[in-house]
Design a protein around this motif. Sequence first.
Motif, PDB file in Angstrom:
ATOM      1  N   VAL A 328      25.794  37.478  38.679  1.00 36.16           N
ATOM      2  CA  VAL A 328      24.647  37.179  39.578  1.00 36.16           C
ATOM      3  C   VAL A 328      23.997  38.758  39.753  1.00 36.16           C
ATOM      4  CG1 VAL A 328      23.908  36.787  41.815  1.00 36.16           C
ATOM      5  CG2 VAL A 328      25.544  35.212  40.685  1.00 36.16           C
ATOM      6  N   GLN A 329      24.957  39.783  39.851  1.00 36.20           N
ATOM      7  CA  GLN A 329      24.317  41.347  39.821  1.00 36.20           C
ATOM      8  C   GLN A 329      23.799  41.544  38.691  1.00 36.20           C
ATOM      9  OE1 GLN A 329      27.729  44.013  39.680  1.00 36.20           O
ATOM     10  NE2 GLN A 329      26.388  45.714  39.157  1.00 36.20           N
ATOM     11  N   GLN A 330      24.214  41.231  37.525  1.00 36.73           N
ATOM     12  CA  GLN A 330      23.513  41.587  36.164  1.00 36.73           C
ATOM     13  C   GLN A 330      21.995  40.983  36.046  1.00 36.73           C
ATOM     14  OE1 GLN A 330      26.315  40.721  33.018  1.00 36.73           O
ATOM     15  NE2 GLN A 330      27.811  42.113  33.620  1.00 36.73           N
ATOM     16  N   MET A 331      22.083  39.689  36.531  1.00 37.55           N
ATOM     17  CA  MET A 331      20.848  38.813  36.513  1.00 37.55           C
ATOM     18  C   MET A 331      19.774  39.368  37.675  1.00 37.55           C
ATOM     19  SD  MET A 331      21.742  34.889  35.558  1.00 37.55           S
ATOM     20  CE  MET A 331      23.095  34.702  36.767  1.00 37.55           C
ATOM     21  N   LEU A 332      20.099  40.007  38.637  1.00 36.50           N
ATOM     22  CA  LEU A 332      19.358  40.399  39.502  1.00 36.50           C
ATOM     23  C   LEU A 332      19.011  41.899  39.394  1.00 36.50           C
ATOM     24  CD1 LEU A 332      20.904  39.308  42.830  1.00 36.50           C
ATOM     25  CD2 LEU A 332      18.930  38.503  41.826  1.00 36.50           C
ATOM     26  N   GLY A 333      19.695  42.546  38.485  1.00 29.82           N
ATOM     27  CA  GLY A 333      19.342  43.861  37.909  1.00 29.82           C
ATOM     28  C   GLY A 333      19.776  45.042  38.985  1.00 29.82           C
ATOM     29  N   HIS A 334      20.870  44.674  39.769  1.00 29.14           N
ATOM     30  CA  HIS A 334      21.608  45.506  40.905  1.00 29.14           C
ATOM     31  C   HIS A 334      22.215  46.688  40.349  1.00 29.14           C
ATOM     32  CE1 HIS A 334      21.046  42.223  44.418  1.00 29.14           C
ATOM     33  NE2 HIS A 334      20.027  42.907  44.244  1.00 29.14           N
ATOM     34  N   THR A 335      21.983  47.760  40.638  1.00 24.42           N
ATOM     35  CA  THR A 335      22.720  48.988  40.185  1.00 24.42           C
ATOM     36  C   THR A 335      24.331  48.829  40.890  1.00 24.42           C
ATOM     37  OG1 THR A 335      22.088  50.341  42.106  1.00 24.42           O
ATOM     38  CG2 THR A 335      20.860  50.289  40.136  1.00 24.42           C
ATOM     39  N   SER A 336      24.476  48.214  41.792  1.00 23.99           N
ATOM     40  CA  SER A 336      25.819  48.145  42.344  1.00 23.99           C
ATOM     41  C   SER A 336      25.940  46.623  42.935  1.00 23.99           C
ATOM     42  CB  SER A 336      25.903  49.074  43.614  1.00 23.99           C
ATOM     43  OG  SER A 336      27.023  48.864  44.429  1.00 23.99           O
ATOM     44  N   VAL A 337      27.374  46.338  42.753  1.00 24.60           N
ATOM     45  CA  VAL A 337      27.696  44.988  43.001  1.00 24.60           C
ATOM     46  C   VAL A 337      27.808  44.795  44.714  1.00 24.60           C
ATOM     47  CG1 VAL A 337      30.164  45.407  43.198  1.00 24.60           C
ATOM     48  CG2 VAL A 337      29.620  42.856  42.580  1.00 24.60           C
ATOM     49  N   ARG A 338      27.773  45.883  45.260  1.00 22.33           N
ATOM     50  CA  ARG A 338      27.896  45.933  46.572  1.00 22.33           C
ATOM     51  C   ARG A 338      26.469  45.408  47.341  1.00 22.33           C
ATOM     52  NH1 ARG A 338      29.165  51.290  49.622  1.00 22.33           N
ATOM     53  NH2 ARG A 338      28.711  50.215  51.324  1.00 22.33           N
ATOM     54  N   MET A 339      25.255  45.572  46.404  1.00 26.97           N
ATOM     55  CA  MET A 339      24.015  44.972  46.974  1.00 26.97           C
ATOM     56  C   MET A 339      24.332  43.510  46.681  1.00 26.97           C
ATOM     57  SD  MET A 339      21.829  47.599  44.915  1.00 26.97           S
ATOM     58  CE  MET A 339      20.241  47.243  45.505  1.00 26.97           C
ATOM     59  N   THR A 340      24.892  43.026  45.665  1.00 21.51           N
ATOM     60  CA  THR A 340      24.903  41.431  45.844  1.00 21.51           C
ATOM     61  C   THR A 340      25.649  40.884  46.570  1.00 21.51           C
ATOM     62  OG1 THR A 340      24.625  42.238  43.021  1.00 21.51           O
ATOM     63  CG2 THR A 340      25.113  39.905  43.607  1.00 21.51           C
ATOM     64  N   GLU A 341      26.516  41.582  47.188  1.00 20.16           N
ATOM     65  CA  GLU A 341      27.480  41.201  48.198  1.00 20.16           C
ATOM     66  C   GLU A 341      26.971  40.533  49.288  1.00 20.16           C
ATOM     67  OE1 GLU A 341      30.331  44.126  48.698  1.00 20.16           O
ATOM     68  OE2 GLU A 341      31.557  43.630  46.855  1.00 20.16           O
ATOM     69  N   ARG A 342      25.735  41.026  49.781  1.00 15.93           N
ATOM     70  CA  ARG A 342      24.926  40.620  50.681  1.00 15.93           C
ATOM     71  C   ARG A 342      24.673  39.340  50.758  1.00 15.93           C
ATOM     72  NH1 ARG A 342      19.698  44.517  50.384  1.00 15.93           N
ATOM     73  NH2 ARG A 342      20.046  43.793  48.393  1.00 15.93           N
ATOM     74  N   TYR A 343      24.341  38.864  49.593  1.00 14.86           N
ATOM     75  CA  TYR A 343      24.208  37.339  49.324  1.00 14.86           C
ATOM     76  C   TYR A 343      25.453  36.442  49.496  1.00 14.86           C
ATOM     77  CZ  TYR A 343      19.775  39.302  47.696  1.00 14.86           C
ATOM     78  OH  TYR A 343      18.570  39.737  47.678  1.00 14.86           O
ATOM     79  N   ALA A 344      26.562  37.121  49.168  1.00 11.02           N
ATOM     80  CA  ALA A 344      27.796  36.521  49.126  1.00 11.02           C
ATOM     81  C   ALA A 344      28.153  36.340  50.664  1.00 11.02           C
ATOM     82  CB  ALA A 344      28.870  37.118  48.409  1.00 11.02           C
ATOM     83  N   GLU A 345      27.793  37.281  51.601  1.00 11.62           N
ATOM     84  CA  GLU A 345      28.066  37.029  52.803  1.00 11.62           C
ATOM     85  C   GLU A 345      27.335  35.935  53.626  1.00 11.62           C
ATOM     86  OE1 GLU A 345      27.141  40.916  54.736  1.00 11.62           O
ATOM     87  OE2 GLU A 345      28.614  41.795  53.699  1.00 11.62           O
ATOM     88  N   THR A 346      26.116  35.599  52.760  1.00 15.20           N
ATOM     89  CA  THR A 346      25.045  34.503  53.443  1.00 15.20           C
ATOM     90  C   THR A 346      25.683  33.231  53.177  1.00 15.20           C
ATOM     91  OG1 THR A 346      23.254  35.933  52.985  1.00 15.20           O
ATOM     92  CG2 THR A 346      22.856  33.673  53.300  1.00 15.20           C
ATOM     93  N   THR A 347      26.243  33.132  51.872  1.00 21.32           N
ATOM     94  CA  THR A 347      26.726  32.030  51.441  1.00 21.32           C
ATOM     95  C   THR A 347      28.112  31.635  52.236  1.00 21.32           C
ATOM     96  OG1 THR A 347      27.806  32.864  49.571  1.00 21.32           O
ATOM     97  CG2 THR A 347      25.903  31.843  49.270  1.00 21.32           C
TER      98      THR A 347
END
Length: 361
Positions: A328-347
């Motif tokens: 998911v991080q790669q598909m969003l183009g996030h430089t860090s997985v920490r940015m993607t983890e925000r959505y994991a908290e939501t789920t």
Amino acid sequence: MKIKYRCVFNRANRLNKMGLGLIQVEAYQSGRKAYFSTNVFVAKDQFDGIVINHPHATELNGIIIELIMKLESIELNLWKHGIEPTLNHLRASWREKRDMTDFSSFALREIERSNRKVRTKQNLCQTVNKIQQFRKVSLLDIDHLFLKDFEEWLRKSRISNNTVHKEMRNLRTLIGEAVHAGLINENPFLRYKMPKSEKKEHVFLTESEINQIASSSLYPEIRDAFLFCCRTGLRFSDYQLLDESNFQIIRGRVWLIYTTVKTGIEVRVPIFLFGSLPHPHIASNATANKSLRALCNELGIRKAVTFHTARHTFATIMLSRGIPITSVQQMLGHTSVRMTERYAETTFDKLESDILKIARV
């Protein structure tokens, strides 16, 4: 003849809107006088040659002493060059020094010649504009007290805490440039406590709500553009730049391949999973947001939906379906997985909420 300095209060006999008077440094030489503003305002009973009976008396007196030291430094520099200092010399040198260190001129010049991204430059320019609305200021006058006053002014402007944080962060960046350029000796942010940003709740749509929007006949172009981004996770800035070259066939399947405007990262999205998705051009983000609000109100979707909600929706749905967070991080183009983890908290919050609902049955 040596120039003598002292402080005077409210020489113009004019108080500001808060009933405070300006303290100036008076330079005296051979019966003549020149005045230099300290930008320090206090009440009449808070001045007796120095600032007294004021909660920030130490800091304010420090500002005044620093100004006098700068004037004496100009005087000393003139002596070193074989020039006997006069008040005219002092005024001219001070004016020249202040012109060189005008905050707005310096900041806009640095922003323009930097290699920052366009959006970053725009954000920094907005901060400079707010400084101009607040007060015309020299880099020499930006100290700890100025930062506190500017923060207070921002809060009185009724903007969110996160926006205050952003503006102060931008100002810190610009002041850092001035420090590196040698125009400021000490960074005032070293003694300043940055306002904390508040954790933002990411608004996203459920599959049911996405289907509602897909079934609607309202605002068809905005609808299709929004749904495209719900399935691909694009930002508005990236969506606007799409053309046919971004749709590439790899091993017989269509992939969406583009480089993000914000981070410059190449992103690959398996668009073949979602079938044919129309992607009409839309005029602006503001237009899209206005139409989306109207569309969601009509459909009874009571959420603060913007075009960027599509990106949050994509991330949340991908994670809820068990797609690895690094993918998911790669598909969003996030430089860090920490940015993607925000959505994991939501789920996770959603999962916990659903389990609690079941437990109550």
